[in-house]
Design an enzyme around this catalytic site. Structure first.
Site, PDB file in Angstrom:
ATOM      1  N   GLN A 240     123.385  -9.026 104.528  1.00 20.12           N
ATOM      2  CA  GLN A 240     122.228  -8.317 103.978  1.00 20.12           C
ATOM      3  C   GLN A 240     122.649  -7.216 103.010  1.00 20.12           C
ATOM      4  O   GLN A 240     123.488  -6.379 103.337  1.00 20.12           O
ATOM      5  CB  GLN A 240     121.425  -7.678 105.107  1.00 20.12           C
ATOM      6  CG  GLN A 240     120.246  -6.876 104.603  1.00 20.12           C
ATOM      7  CD  GLN A 240     119.214  -6.628 105.693  1.00 20.12           C
ATOM      8  OE1 GLN A 240     119.339  -5.682 106.452  1.00 20.12           O
ATOM      9  NE2 GLN A 240     118.233  -7.495 105.797  1.00 20.12           N
ATOM     10  N   HIS A 242     121.043  -4.085 101.221  1.00 20.91           N
ATOM     11  CA  HIS A 242     119.865  -3.219 101.267  1.00 20.91           C
ATOM     12  C   HIS A 242     119.531  -2.803  99.842  1.00 20.91           C
ATOM     13  O   HIS A 242     120.421  -2.412  99.087  1.00 20.91           O
ATOM     14  CB  HIS A 242     120.180  -1.993 102.139  1.00 20.91           C
ATOM     15  CG  HIS A 242     118.984  -1.196 102.506  1.00 20.91           C
ATOM     16  ND1 HIS A 242     118.239  -0.504 101.581  1.00 20.91           N
ATOM     17  CD2 HIS A 242     118.390  -0.981 103.703  1.00 20.91           C
ATOM     18  CE1 HIS A 242     117.240   0.107 102.207  1.00 20.91           C
ATOM     19  NE2 HIS A 242     117.308  -0.177 103.495  1.00 20.91           N
ATOM     20  N   LEU A 252     122.930   5.109 102.066  1.00 22.69           N
ATOM     21  CA  LEU A 252     121.595   4.539 102.195  1.00 22.69           C
ATOM     22  C   LEU A 252     120.463   5.532 101.972  1.00 22.69           C
ATOM     23  O   LEU A 252     120.484   6.639 102.477  1.00 22.69           O
ATOM     24  CB  LEU A 252     121.445   3.953 103.598  1.00 22.69           C
ATOM     25  CG  LEU A 252     120.285   2.967 103.709  1.00 22.69           C
ATOM     26  CD1 LEU A 252     120.617   1.694 102.970  1.00 22.69           C
ATOM     27  CD2 LEU A 252     119.971   2.680 105.157  1.00 22.69           C
ATOM     28  N   ARG A 286     114.094  -7.231 102.601  1.00 31.10           N
ATOM     29  CA  ARG A 286     115.210  -6.737 101.788  1.00 31.10           C
ATOM     30  C   ARG A 286     115.826  -7.789 100.865  1.00 31.10           C
ATOM     31  O   ARG A 286     116.241  -7.471  99.751  1.00 31.10           O
ATOM     32  CB  ARG A 286     116.292  -6.195 102.721  1.00 31.10           C
ATOM     33  CG  ARG A 286     115.805  -4.978 103.425  1.00 31.10           C
ATOM     34  CD  ARG A 286     116.704  -4.537 104.531  1.00 31.10           C
ATOM     35  NE  ARG A 286     116.127  -3.351 105.143  1.00 31.10           N
ATOM     36  CZ  ARG A 286     116.621  -2.754 106.199  1.00 31.10           C
ATOM     37  NH1 ARG A 286     117.691  -3.229 106.803  1.00 31.10           N
ATOM     38  NH2 ARG A 286     116.029  -1.675 106.689  1.00 31.10           N
ATOM     39  N   HIS A 352     124.875  -3.975 103.638  1.00 29.90           N
ATOM     40  CA  HIS A 352     124.290  -3.165 104.706  1.00 29.90           C
ATOM     41  C   HIS A 352     124.476  -3.743 106.099  1.00 29.90           C
ATOM     42  O   HIS A 352     124.752  -3.022 107.050  1.00 29.90           O
ATOM     43  CB  HIS A 352     122.799  -3.029 104.405  1.00 29.90           C
ATOM     44  CG  HIS A 352     122.060  -2.140 105.347  1.00 29.90           C
ATOM     45  ND1 HIS A 352     122.371  -0.811 105.488  1.00 29.90           N
ATOM     46  CD2 HIS A 352     121.011  -2.372 106.190  1.00 29.90           C
ATOM     47  CE1 HIS A 352     121.552  -0.257 106.372  1.00 29.90           C
ATOM     48  NE2 HIS A 352     120.733  -1.190 106.832  1.00 29.90           N
ATOM     49  N   ARG A 394     117.546 -10.083 108.121  1.00 33.04           N
ATOM     50  CA  ARG A 394     116.990  -9.196 109.151  1.00 33.04           C
ATOM     51  C   ARG A 394     115.876  -8.330 108.575  1.00 33.04           C
ATOM     52  O   ARG A 394     115.988  -7.831 107.457  1.00 33.04           O
ATOM     53  CB  ARG A 394     118.106  -8.280 109.689  1.00 33.04           C
ATOM     54  CG  ARG A 394     117.596  -7.198 110.596  1.00 33.04           C
ATOM     55  CD  ARG A 394     118.718  -6.423 111.244  1.00 33.04           C
ATOM     56  NE  ARG A 394     119.380  -5.473 110.379  1.00 33.04           N
ATOM     57  CZ  ARG A 394     118.945  -4.227 110.144  1.00 33.04           C
ATOM     58  NH1 ARG A 394     117.816  -3.798 110.664  1.00 33.04           N
ATOM     59  NH2 ARG A 394     119.652  -3.418 109.372  1.00 33.04           N
TER      60      ARG A 394
HETATM   61  C1  LIG Z   1     123.101   3.817 107.031  1.00 33.35           C
HETATM   62  C2  LIG Z   1     122.486   2.833 107.974  1.00 33.35           C
HETATM   63  C3  LIG Z   1     121.185   3.017 108.407  1.00 33.35           C
HETATM   64  C4  LIG Z   1     120.602   2.099 109.288  1.00 33.35           C
HETATM   65  N1  LIG Z   1     119.324   2.321 109.721  1.00 33.35           N
HETATM   66  C5  LIG Z   1     118.773   1.457 110.615  1.00 33.35           C
HETATM   67  C6  LIG Z   1     117.460   1.696 111.130  1.00 33.35           C
HETATM   68  O1  LIG Z   1     116.804   2.673 110.813  1.00 33.35           O
HETATM   69  N2  LIG Z   1     116.965   0.788 112.014  1.00 33.35           N
HETATM   70  C7  LIG Z   1     117.656  -0.321 112.408  1.00 33.35           C
HETATM   71  O2  LIG Z   1     117.151  -1.103 113.207  1.00 33.35           O
HETATM   72  N3  LIG Z   1     118.917  -0.545 111.943  1.00 33.35           N
HETATM   73  C8  LIG Z   1     119.489   0.321 111.078  1.00 33.35           C
HETATM   74  N4  LIG Z   1     120.758   0.092 110.616  1.00 33.35           N
HETATM   75  C9  LIG Z   1     121.560  -0.980 111.216  1.00 33.35           C
HETATM   76  C10 LIG Z   1     122.106  -0.528 112.565  1.00 33.35           C
HETATM   77  O3  LIG Z   1     122.323   0.865 112.548  1.00 33.35           O
HETATM   78  C11 LIG Z   1     123.404  -1.225 112.959  1.00 33.35           C
HETATM   79  O4  LIG Z   1     123.217  -2.601 112.857  1.00 33.35           O
HETATM   80  C12 LIG Z   1     123.778  -0.862 114.382  1.00 33.35           C
HETATM   81  O5  LIG Z   1     123.848   0.535 114.552  1.00 33.35           O
HETATM   82  C13 LIG Z   1     125.071  -1.503 114.869  1.00 33.35           C
HETATM   83  O6  LIG Z   1     125.262  -1.063 116.199  1.00 33.35           O
HETATM   84  P1  LIG Z   1     126.424  -1.634 117.122  1.00 33.35           P
HETATM   85  O7  LIG Z   1     126.262  -0.988 118.450  1.00 33.35           O
HETATM   86  O8  LIG Z   1     126.423  -3.103 117.063  1.00 33.35           O
HETATM   87  O9  LIG Z   1     127.753  -1.142 116.407  1.00 33.35           O
HETATM   88  P2  LIG Z   1     128.237   0.310 115.857  1.00 33.35           P
HETATM   89  O10 LIG Z   1     127.247   1.385 116.090  1.00 33.35           O
HETATM   90  O11 LIG Z   1     128.718   0.083 114.457  1.00 33.35           O
HETATM   91  O12 LIG Z   1     129.450   0.593 116.786  1.00 33.35           O
HETATM   92  C14 LIG Z   1     130.639  -0.166 116.751  1.00 33.35           C
HETATM   93  C15 LIG Z   1     131.585   0.411 117.769  1.00 33.35           C
HETATM   94  O13 LIG Z   1     132.717  -0.423 117.869  1.00 33.35           O
HETATM   95  C16 LIG Z   1     133.880   0.375 117.886  1.00 33.35           C
HETATM   96  N5  LIG Z   1     134.989  -0.443 117.396  1.00 33.35           N
HETATM   97  C17 LIG Z   1     135.034  -1.247 116.316  1.00 33.35           C
HETATM   98  N6  LIG Z   1     136.228  -1.852 116.232  1.00 33.35           N
HETATM   99  C18 LIG Z   1     136.951  -1.407 117.275  1.00 33.35           C
HETATM  100  C19 LIG Z   1     138.277  -1.633 117.729  1.00 33.35           C
HETATM  101  N7  LIG Z   1     139.107  -2.454 117.101  1.00 33.35           N
HETATM  102  N8  LIG Z   1     138.698  -0.979 118.830  1.00 33.35           N
HETATM  103  C20 LIG Z   1     137.900  -0.119 119.492  1.00 33.35           C
HETATM  104  N9  LIG Z   1     136.621   0.120 119.104  1.00 33.35           N
HETATM  105  C21 LIG Z   1     136.173  -0.508 118.020  1.00 33.35           C
HETATM  106  C22 LIG Z   1     133.540   1.557 117.011  1.00 33.35           C
HETATM  107  O14 LIG Z   1     134.377   2.633 117.291  1.00 33.35           O
HETATM  108  C23 LIG Z   1     132.102   1.795 117.447  1.00 33.35           C
HETATM  109  O15 LIG Z   1     132.097   2.555 118.629  1.00 33.35           O
HETATM  110  C24 LIG Z   1     121.337   0.983 109.721  1.00 33.35           C
HETATM  111  C25 LIG Z   1     122.637   0.786 109.279  1.00 33.35           C
HETATM  112  C26 LIG Z   1     123.206   1.691 108.410  1.00 33.35           C
HETATM  113  C27 LIG Z   1     124.587   1.414 107.912  1.00 33.35           C
END
Ligand SMILES: Cc1cc2nc3c(=O)[nH]c(=O)nc-3n(C[C@H](O)[C@H](O)[C@H](O)COP(=O)(O)OP(=O)(O)OC[C@H]3O[C@@H](n4cnc5c(N)ncnc54)[C@H](O)[C@@H]3O)c2cc1C
Length: 578
Positions: A240, A242, A252, A286, A352, A394
């Site tokens: 995706q 954005h 963003l 998007r 994004h 998405r």
């Molecule tokens: C700027 C921005 C704004 C957004 N706004 C929205 C919104 O308003 N609403 C919405 O629904 N979505 C939004 N999104 C999308 C959404 O935020 C993400 O898809 C989501 O937060 C991903 O969450 P996650 O828990 O999968 O991973 P993340 O929050 O990315 O966490 C990944 C974790 O994995 C750990 N990790 C990675 N590799 C390793 C490794 N090798 N060893 C140990 N740890 C590791 C990292 O340290 C981290 O703790 C946004 C995205 C961005 C970039």
């Protein structure tokens, strides 16, 4: 010669402390011995950057229903989302929001004191006719407050954290995952960590592109590692972009800005989305808006003939901008050099979100084939996983919902799995990663890591982003071959054990190269245009041949693509217009 200094053991390990990992941890806290591993401090995980909101058909600001939410999500996914999973998600959404509120999430309020809701792209009532206010929000810091609340709940529940430990390998024996090799970043020491159940929640990998809203740690480590272990990755061609990243930076400006009334304008000042999505205009999904922006630019209507358009908020009242869009206003001032209250913000599409990833069923079990066979003891949730609720595209604010709904479900199924299999933990599984790292550290090669990463990001941006076609994709494939060869001759100049970020980046760069290769191969396979995957040489959607998920497998040094049927329960595919 580096070596493992210690072996650790827990019942459950969760790799990743974003919202998906922490929601699963909250589910398990207090019931078992659980540890969360994260390469950044937990609350610095990228979920904390989420701005605009989290969807649920609460109907606090006008009529809404989970059925409409489901329809919009299916249509938004260009009919590639699995409808059984989408149905689970949208029906669980109101409960999930109330649960977050009860945990302590300070949502913004409407005038009646209920949780405030705002419109977001592609979310409508009456099956596509009118935008609906469906995204629950906390100003424009929704991710921040949810992540902090989940972290507090984990601390309260006694969850053990390994912060600033990087997972560099997963330990498999006879097709089952038993743990990981981790590197402590502050000491450079290595550990093997074993568990009965392992949940992968490592987020996305937007860093395969030059311009992205993603943070530095989004390098898709676990996604790349499971592929190397012979497991498939699903729908990797769907990336995706954005529409509104701040020009050049990619930082963003949330869709919340258009939800609150912001309008996209070209060099002539025209509200050009009226031409591409006449019904819901700037609140189209998007994929459609990003393509429309690039078409305006290609036809010479970028601002000053350049590669960007304007996001206009100047007609909104100052209070809305500064109160409801507080953080992105400060980003526009700081990084865009403009004051959105008085001036238009220069924007262009930015990478994004990854729709594809590690295939799972609706309970977080990682699956190893198109028949849905479980990989014992291995679970995944969040952006690194592909359930698939987002299909080919998405909808805004459906990711945070995905994280809390499927993070919780993964936690629950780990509990069930522990009842069946609680004593089974193997130890002493061999990994080659330490000797690989030794080779990296002692290499006298001449290639520069930073150049390899930049060249990868540039060629992916030029040939495998919003628009793709065969010649460009083949060019990327050739370049990746070259980069892989050059990568084997990189040198790590810093030999420090303490926070050796160069070493960490070298490990991550190899993952980025692998993930780019899989993205390109999957994009080459799909000779149609669907959602975020737009092939200029095949501009139509082709349901007859491609209404299926792709599964990419490692096949020696090559990548093999297989397919998996899409689950269609309620809404038959139709032409998608807005
Ligand atoms: C700027 C921005 C704004 C957004 N706004 C929205 C919104 O308003 N609403 C919405 O629904 N979505 C939004 N999104 C999308 C959404 O935020 C993400 O898809 C989501 O937060 C991903 O969450 P996650 O828990 O999968 O991973 P993340 O929050 O990315 O966490 C990944 C974790 O994995 C750990 N990790 C990675 N590799 C390793 C490794 N090798 N060893 C140990 N740890 C590791 C990292 O340290 C981290 O703790 C946004 C995205 C961005 C970039």
């Amino acid at each position: 010669m580096k070596s493992i200094i210690k072996k650790l053991k827990h019942k459950v390990i969760i790799i990743g402390s974003g919202m998906a990992g922490l929601r699963a941890a909250v589910e398990l806290a207090g019931s078992t011995d659980i540890a969360v591993i994260s390469k950044v401090f937990p609350t610095r995980s990228h979920s904390g950057a989420a701005q605009g909101g989290i969807t649920a058909a609460l109907g606090n600001e006008g009529e809404d229903s989970p059925e409409w939410h489901m329809f919009d999500t299916v249509k938004g996914s260009d009919y590639l989302g699995d409808q059984d999973a989408i149905e689970i998600m949208v029906h669980d959404a109101p409960r999930a929001i109330i649960e977050l509120e009860h945990m302590g999430v300070p949502f913004s309020r409407n005038s009646e004191g209920k949780i405030g809701q705002r419109p977001f792209g592609g979310h409508t009532r009456d099956y596509g006719k009118t935008p609906v206010k469906r995204a629950c929000y906390a100003s424009d810091r929704t991710g921040r407050v949810i992540l902090d609340t989940l972290f507090e709940q984990c601390v309260k529940g006694g969850v053990k954290f390994y912060s600033e430990f990087q997972v560099i390998d997963l330990l498999f024996r006879d097709g089952r995952c038993y743990g990981a090799v981790i590197m402590e970043l502050s000491t450079g020491e290595f550990y093997e960590i074993y568990a009965n159940s392992i949940l992968l929640a490592t987020g996305g990998f937007g860093k395969i592109y030059k311009t992205t809203s993603n943070c530095f740690s989004n390098t898709g480590d676990a996604v790349s590692i499971v592929f190397q272990k012979g497991l498939p990755l699903q729908d990797m061609e769907f990336v995706q972009f954005h529409p509104t990243g701040i020009r050049k930076h990619g930082i963003l400006i949330s869709e919340a800005a258009r939800g609150e009334g912001g309008i996209l304008r070209n060099s002539k000042g025209e509200r050009f989305m009226e031409r591409y999505a006449p019904v819901i205009k700037d609140l189209a999904p998007r994929d459609i808006i990003s393509r429309s922006i690039l078409r305006e630019i290609a036809q010479g209507r970028g601002i000053d003939g350049q590669d960007y358009v304007h996001l206009d908020l100047t007609h909104l009242d100052k209070e809305t901008i500064e109160d409801k869009l507080w953080e992105i206003t400060s980003f526009a001032r700081l990084y865009g050099g403009v004051d959105p209250v008085k001036e238009m913000v220069p924007v262009q599409p930015t990478c994004h979100y990854m729709m594809g990833g590690i295939p799972t069923d609706c309970d977080g079990h990682v699956i190893s084939d198109s028949k849905g066979t479980h990989v014992p003891g291995l679970f995944a949730a969040g952006e690194c996983a592909c359930v698939s609720v987002h299909g080919a595209n998405r909808l805004g604010c459906n990711s945070l919902l995905d994280l809390v709904v499927f993070g919780r479900r993964a936690g629950k199924s780990i509990k069930t799995w522990l009842k069946e299999d609680s004593e089974h933990i193997e130890v002493n599984i061999e990994s080659h990663i330490i000797s690989k790292i030794d080779t990296l550290l002692s290499s006298k090669g001449k290639e520069k890591l930073s150049l390899i990463r930049q060249e990868l990001q540039q060629i992916m941006t030029d040939n495998c982003s919003v628009f793709r076609e065969e010649t460009g994709l083949i060019k990327v494939k050739e370049k990746i071959k070259e980069l892989k060869e050059r990568y084997s001759h990189i040198a790590i100049t810093g030999k420090d054990k303490i926070f050796n970020m160069e070493l960490m980046e070298a490990v991550e760069c190899e993952h980025l190269i692998n993930l780019a290769a899989i993205t390109v191969e999957s994009a080459l396979y799909r000779k149609e245009s669907r959602g975020a995957h737009y092939r200029e040489d095949y501009p139509e959607r082709d349901d007859k041949n491609y209404l299926s998920h792709t599964l990419a497998f490692k096949d020696g040094d090559s990548i093999k693509i297989e397919t998996k049927p899409v689950k269609i329960t309620k809404f038959e595919p139709k032409a998608r217009s807005y």
